[in-house]
Design a protein around this motif. Sequence first.
Motif, PDB file in Angstrom:
ATOM      1  N   ARG A   1       0.825  -1.214   0.000  1.00 39.89           N
ATOM      2  CA  ARG A   1       0.000   0.000   0.000  1.00 39.89           C
ATOM      3  C   ARG A   1       0.857   1.262   0.000  1.00 39.89           C
ATOM      4  NH1 ARG A   1      -3.043  -2.913   4.120  1.00 39.89           N
ATOM      5  NH2 ARG A   1      -5.113  -3.511   3.323  1.00 39.89           N
ATOM      6  N   ASP A   2       2.004   1.197   0.673  1.00 38.17           N
ATOM      7  CA  ASP A   2       2.867   2.370   0.804  1.00 38.17           C
ATOM      8  C   ASP A   2       3.735   2.615  -0.429  1.00 38.17           C
ATOM      9  OD1 ASP A   2       1.887   2.703   3.365  1.00 38.17           O
ATOM     10  OD2 ASP A   2       3.594   1.731   4.340  1.00 38.17           O
ATOM     11  N   SER A   3       3.645   1.757  -1.435  1.00 42.28           N
ATOM     12  CA  SER A   3       4.572   1.822  -2.574  1.00 42.28           C
ATOM     13  C   SER A   3       4.315   3.001  -3.499  1.00 42.28           C
ATOM     14  CB  SER A   3       4.497   0.527  -3.382  1.00 42.28           C
ATOM     15  OG  SER A   3       3.218   0.409  -4.006  1.00 42.28           O
ATOM     16  N   GLY A   4       3.096   3.528  -3.492  1.00 38.18           N
ATOM     17  CA  GLY A   4       2.754   4.614  -4.403  1.00 38.18           C
ATOM     18  C   GLY A   4       2.146   4.138  -5.705  1.00 38.18           C
ATOM     19  N   THR A   5       2.049   2.810  -5.909  1.00 34.50           N
ATOM     20  CA  THR A   5       1.399   2.267  -7.096  1.00 34.50           C
ATOM     21  C   THR A   5      -0.067   1.951  -6.783  1.00 34.50           C
ATOM     22  OG1 THR A   5       1.811  -0.053  -6.558  1.00 34.50           O
ATOM     23  CG2 THR A   5       3.569   1.148  -7.712  1.00 34.50           C
ATOM     24  N   GLU A   6      -0.840   1.650  -7.824  1.00 34.82           N
ATOM     25  CA  GLU A   6      -2.126   1.014  -7.592  1.00 34.82           C
ATOM     26  C   GLU A   6      -1.855  -0.349  -6.961  1.00 34.82           C
ATOM     27  OE1 GLU A   6      -4.436   0.591 -11.105  1.00 34.82           O
ATOM     28  OE2 GLU A   6      -4.760   2.736 -11.376  1.00 34.82           O
ATOM     29  N   TRP A   7      -2.723  -0.793  -6.084  1.00 33.73           N
ATOM     30  CA  TRP A   7      -2.488  -2.072  -5.418  1.00 33.73           C
ATOM     31  C   TRP A   7      -3.798  -2.821  -5.206  1.00 33.73           C
ATOM     32  CZ3 TRP A   7      -5.245  -2.705  -1.018  1.00 33.73           C
ATOM     33  CH2 TRP A   7      -5.665  -1.548  -0.346  1.00 33.73           C
ATOM     34  N   THR A   8      -3.681  -4.125  -5.164  1.00 32.02           N
ATOM     35  CA  THR A   8      -4.777  -5.018  -4.796  1.00 32.02           C
ATOM     36  C   THR A   8      -4.183  -6.120  -3.943  1.00 32.02           C
ATOM     37  OG1 THR A   8      -5.880  -4.601  -6.920  1.00 32.02           O
ATOM     38  CG2 THR A   8      -6.672  -6.469  -5.618  1.00 32.02           C
ATOM     39  N   VAL A   9      -4.892  -6.515  -2.897  1.00 36.37           N
ATOM     40  CA  VAL A   9      -4.467  -7.616  -2.036  1.00 36.37           C
ATOM     41  C   VAL A   9      -5.431  -8.778  -2.218  1.00 36.37           C
ATOM     42  CG1 VAL A   9      -4.240  -8.409   0.354  1.00 36.37           C
ATOM     43  CG2 VAL A   9      -3.335  -6.165  -0.320  1.00 36.37           C
ATOM     44  N   VAL A  10      -4.879  -9.962  -2.477  1.00 34.53           N
ATOM     45  CA  VAL A  10      -5.663 -11.196  -2.516  1.00 34.53           C
ATOM     46  C   VAL A  10      -5.278 -11.991  -1.275  1.00 34.53           C
ATOM     47  CG1 VAL A  10      -6.291 -13.243  -3.836  1.00 34.53           C
ATOM     48  CG2 VAL A  10      -5.601 -11.143  -5.040  1.00 34.53           C
ATOM     49  N   ARG A  11      -6.144 -11.962  -0.288  1.00 41.39           N
ATOM     50  CA  ARG A  11      -5.864 -12.559   1.027  1.00 41.39           C
ATOM     51  C   ARG A  11      -6.500 -13.943   1.084  1.00 41.39           C
ATOM     52  NH1 ARG A  11      -7.959  -8.804   5.510  1.00 41.39           N
ATOM     53  NH2 ARG A  11      -6.197  -7.487   4.895  1.00 41.39           N
TER      54      ARG A  11
END
Length: 305
Positions: free
Chosen positions: A139-149
């Motif tokens: 999340r902190d990377s500055g990119t768009e992100w998605t988490v598949v948990r």
Amino acid sequence: MDPSFWTMDRLTTAGLTEVMPTNETTTNNRAPGRTLVLGGTGKTGSRVLRRLRELELPARAGSRSGEPRFDWADQTTWEPVLRGVTSAYLAYSPDAGFPGAADTIRSFAKLAAESGVERLVLLSGRGEAGARRSEQAVRDSGTEWTVVRSSFFAQNFSEDFLVDGVRTGVVAFAAADVGEPFIDVEDIAEVATAALTETGHAGQVYEVTGPRLLTFPDAVAEIGEACGRTIDYLALTPREFEIGMVEQGLPADFSAQLTSLFQDILDGPNASLADGVQRALGREPRDFADYARDTAATGVWNRGT
């Protein structure tokens, strides 16, 4: 969850190191930039690569056997695999919840953003405190992100450390007698591919489970029914499981960490269903009985295989 037993590069994907499109296919009007799939020879990564190939989108497998080579433990291998990449699937080995994983993922995500990657999709583990730190790193990377948990993989019974027990007729494992919503990795791969190639998934955490709870004895019984023979479940204590791994040649510290992880996630906190597959794909997740039936038909569980 995604402990190392089911994230290690144990599957082969010959011909999938670099997948190039045959035309300029787009998905949901998104340009077909190259996708990097880390863990590209593993259970989920190989399936993500297959789907990208079917969509005729360019993709690169990131693995120790790939070209260019990728190794989470060797930062000199990171920059080459990121060249020309616009999106990436991150399946960390041994596990996103292991000690040090969050720091490594944070460093890789930062480099990915600096290299022009626009979207990161992380495979995370359900009920793992360490994995939450890895999620925050993305999340902190500055990119768009998605988490598949993810919950526990159904394919651990057929493609990893439980398969020999199914073949011999006794599955021995350290899991409490509580329900687990086993997830089919085909569903994980489809959710991850959608997040990599479609709009509308940025900023989402998809907690993916199967459609019902089964105890491990229940799951083993369903596999036995699909195979047409009796398969027993032997409940081990965590210490017995840990000692068994060491006796099989795994490092003592790794065995202790993995056993601790299993204790955390297989003792009740994940005994509930989630709607990640439904939200991401608009359909119900695949049932464990369907997995067992289809897998039995392949012969992978036959004695002497």
